[in-house]
Structures are given as structure tokens and as C-alpha cells.
Design an enzyme around this catalytic site. Structure first.
Site, PDB file in Angstrom:
ATOM      1  N   ARG A  37      11.219 -52.524 -54.307  1.00  0.00           N
ATOM      2  CA  ARG A  37      10.345 -53.431 -55.049  1.00  0.00           C
ATOM      3  C   ARG A  37      10.363 -54.838 -54.462  1.00  0.00           C
ATOM      4  NH1 ARG A  37      11.126 -51.540 -61.421  1.00  0.00           N
ATOM      5  NH2 ARG A  37       9.617 -49.830 -61.282  1.00  0.00           N
ATOM      6  N   LYS A 198       9.050 -31.366 -69.877  1.00  0.00           N
ATOM      7  CA  LYS A 198       8.493 -31.069 -71.195  1.00  0.00           C
ATOM      8  C   LYS A 198       7.003 -31.348 -71.287  1.00  0.00           C
ATOM      9  CE  LYS A 198      12.803 -31.864 -73.754  1.00  0.00           C
ATOM     10  NZ  LYS A 198      13.423 -32.596 -74.876  1.00  0.00           N
ATOM     11  N   GLY A 355       9.002 -41.901 -61.539  1.00  0.00           N
ATOM     12  CA  GLY A 355      10.356 -41.968 -60.987  1.00  0.00           C
ATOM     13  C   GLY A 355      10.796 -40.727 -60.238  1.00  0.00           C
ATOM     14  N   GLY A 378       6.367 -46.138 -65.860  1.00  0.00           N
ATOM     15  CA  GLY A 378       5.585 -46.014 -67.076  1.00  0.00           C
ATOM     16  C   GLY A 378       4.150 -46.472 -66.931  1.00  0.00           C
TER      17      GLY A 378
END
Length: 398
Positions: A37, A198, A355, A378
Site C-alpha cells: 500500500r 460462505k 484479501g 471491503g
């Protein structure tokens, strides 16, 4: 694609440029373990400083919850940024108030200053007007180069953009252009790979993609839920019984939208979730009692690769299997290498993010061979879900 103000429209010379960065980098044992980053931020800072801007860097780090937590200071990141840029970077022990104001006032054209963790103040995450005003006092213009924090309406990501002329930095611009190529106005056929554990965590993503892509490839443990919903026996495989109805609904909606959903045809199964556990490949119709699916098999890989060879754009979020544990990384590595090869040889546009996806692409050795790999977690996911990101919306031209 909505039009965004970029650095092409900004003359920073002599101006105090409040730059929202993302210096929330991984730290282990007090050492920065991944400087990606920081390295991706460097071009924007260099451009602003070289053109005579007085660069004032804002960022959060970790979750100090409005209190000063010494081990969550940004001082080590300022030192790493200095090393990356090869020039001095000053540091101030606060991000608002007298200390910050004095440090900004001392800057000369071309200087760079990192302010302390914005989350040391509770007003940051609350987008408190007083915090916004205190930050806005420090700059003449605002540049947001933190796409990874753009899904949060915080004082330093969204609030201050209403107070100052605001622009997208080069990293933000690259992210927005890559995502527009992925979903905004993509070259077709468009294939999406969605993996992960999931279905429940990726409902919005699957729902949005099934209406926008030509082929939706479902992998990871979430594929087990879809297979079980279709009546397949999955042994000890991780799956969500309570999501069977939802999985079938997603399949019906995709069919109605003309989207092909590609589920595994074969699976690599083992009795234990452990490195180098004895494993074998079976049809999805023949998962043995007492075994669990930990990767997809070669027939599935071949089916995915055949779609990629006909595709013009690939969006990838989530691995096919338990890629951290050999040999259950095989499918993810093979598909990643095929995608990277097609990027080079056939002009396939490949956009990956999230990620686990970034880690998987690095594990496969192809992260630098894809068209674009997003370092945002996110925010990348919420964009793919079709949600409006506050830190992006505020940069749009009226």
C-alpha cells in the site's frame, strides 16, 4: 463511468494538499510485513510534491477506538514512506489541533508531512462536523487516494471532501478505471469467479454479479452449499444447510438473467483439513462418507479454463479451495496461471481483489501479471456488490 476529478485538473503548486492515504499496513512484531500500500501510494505523493504541493498525509491505522494507543502510531509508516520515496517525510504527533497546524504551517513547497492516526479521535469514524472542520483547516485542496477506505463515510474519507475542492489520486483513479472495466462498461464475454467459505457472506455479490456477467463460476466451500442444495451428498464438507433455499433462488435468478452458472464437476476430498493429507479426486455425485471437499478437481479446472479462453474480461474474488494448504492449492494456482497467460497472449482483462484473492494470486506467482489487482478489501467487495461508496461518490463531478 461517472466522471471524477483527478490530478489532471489540479495545479498543486504552493497549495496545502490534504491527501487521504491508506497506511493501514500489516505489522508483525513491530515491523511492517507488507509495504504494497505504501509503494502504490508513492506515485501520487511524488507527483504532488514534484509539482510544488505541500503534501499533508492523513490515514487511519488499526482500531484505537478514539484513544491514543502508542503501538498504533503512524510514525513507523512515515519512516517507511520516506524510505520508499527516497526523501524526507516529516511526522506530526496529532492530526488536528495546534500540533498539526504548526507542522503544516512549517511546510515549504514540495515538502511531505504525515499526520498521526486519524482514529485517535472518536470524531473520525463518527464523521463528526467538528473533526471535519479541524481537518479542513489544514488544507487548501483534498485528494483521496484511499479507495480501500472509500466504503466508509468517515471525517477523513468523506466529510472533508465536502469542505475542500476534491480530487481522486492516481491510485484511486486506477482502482476506479479498473472497476469500470470490470463491471461498468466491460468487454464481453464477462466471466466472474467467486470463491470463499460462505454463501451468506456473499449474497449481495452473487446477486449483483448474476445480473451483470455472462458466466458466474462458483468455487470454494460456498460451492458445497450449492451442490448440497441440488441434492448432492457432501460428506463432512463445510456447507450451510440453512442457505439451500437461497442458493437455489440465486441459480434461478441467474438463469432468468441469461447468466451461466458453473459449479464444480469434480472435487478433491480428504478426511482431514491438514497439509499434505491423503486426498483423492471424486465426482460431485460420489463424495465418500467421512470426507470433505477441499479443492475442485481437474475436470472443473478444464471447464473454467474453456470459459476463460472465450472471455474478454475476468473478475475474480475468492479462491477455489483451501489454497494455503498443499495440495489443495492446485486448482487456484492452475486457473490463476491460465488467466495470467491469457492476459498476456490474448488481451484478457483480468481484475482481482479481496484479501484472500490477493494472497492466492501472489501464491500462484501471477499478481503482477494480471491487468489489475486491487489492494482494497471491503471497498472492492462493496463495489462488486453494486453499492455506492461514500468516499467515491463525493469525488464525482456534478
Amino acid at each position: 463511468m461517472a466522471r471524477f476529478r483527478t490530478l489532471d485538473q489540479l495545479d498543486p503548486a504552493g497549495k496545502r494538499v490534504l491527501l487521504r492515504a491508506d497506511l493501514n499496513v500489516p505489522v508483525r512484531d513491530g515491523q511492517i510485513s507488507d509495504r504494497t500500500r505504501i509503494e502504490r501510494l508513492a506515485p501520487t505523493i511524488r507527483e504532488l510534491a514534484d509539482k510544488g504541493g505541500r503534501v499533508v498525509v492523513l490515514s487511519h491505522f488499526d482500531r484505537p477506538k478514539g484513544k491514543r494507543v502508542p503501538e498504533m502510531s503512524l510514525k513507523p509508516m512515515a519512516e517507511a514512506l520516506s524510505a520508499t520515496l527516497g526523501k524526507p517525510v516529516a511526522f506530526a504527533d496529532d492530526c488536528i489541533g495546534a500540533v498539526a497546524e504548526a507542522a503544516v504551517a512549517a511546510l515549504k513547497d514540495g515538502d511531505i508531512l504525515v499526520l498521526e492516526n486519524t482514529r485517535y479521535h472518536a470524531g473520525e469514524e463518527k464523521n463528526d462536523p467538528a473533526m471535519v472542520d479541524a481537518l479542513a483547516k489544514l488544507g487548501d485542496v483534498f485528494v483521496n487516494d484511499a479507495f480501500s477506505a472509500a466504503h466508509r463515510a468517515h471525517a477523513s474519507t468523506e466529510g472533508v471532501a465536502h469542505k475542500l475542492p476534491s480530487y481522486a489520486g492516481r491510485l484511486m483513479q486506477a482502482e476506479l478505471e479498473a472497476l469500470d472495466a470490470a463491471l461498468g462498461n466491460p468487454a464481453r464475454p464477462l466471466v466472474a469467479i467467486v470463491g470463499g467459505a460462505k454463501v451468506s457472506t456473499k449474497l449481495d455479490l452473487l446477486g449483483n454479479l448474476s445480473k451483470k456477467v455472462n458466466v458466474l463460476v462458483i468455487g470454494g466451500a460456498m460451492a458445497n452449499t450449492f451442490l448440497a442444495a441440488q441434492g448432492k451428498f457432501m460428506g463432512k464438507s463445510l456447507q450451510e444447510a440453512e442457505m439451500h433455499g437461497t442458493a437455489l433462488r440465486i441459480l434461478d435468478e441467474a438463469k432468468a438473467a441469461g447468466c451461466e452458472v458453473l459449479l464444480p464437476e469434480d472435487l478433491v476430498v480428504a478426511e482431514a483439513f491438514a497439509a499434505n493429507a491423503p486426498s483423492r479426486t471424486v465426482s460431485v455425485d460420489n463424495v465418500p462418507e467421512g470426507m470433505m471437499a477441499l479443492d475442485v478437481g481437474p475436470q472443473t479446472v478444464a471447464a473454467v479454463e474453456s470459459r476463460l479462453k472465450r472471455a474478454s474480461t475476468l473478475v475474480w474474488n475468492g479462491p477455489f479451495g483451501a489454497f494455503e494448504i498443499p495440495p489443495f492449492d492446485t486448482a487456484t494456482v492452475q486457473v490463476a496461471q491460465t488467466a495470467a497467460g491469457l492476459t498476456t497472449s490474448a488481451g484478457l482483462k483480468t481484475i482481482g481483489g479481496g484479501g484472500d484473492t490477493v494472497s492466492a494470486l501472489r501464491h500462484a506467482g501471477v499478481a503482477d501479471r494480471m491487468t489489475y489487482v486491487s489492494s482494497a478489501g471491503g471497498a472492492f467487495l462493496e463495489w462488486l456488490e453494486g453499492k455506492t461508496l461514500p468516499g467515491v461518490a463525493v469525488l464525482q463531478e456534478g
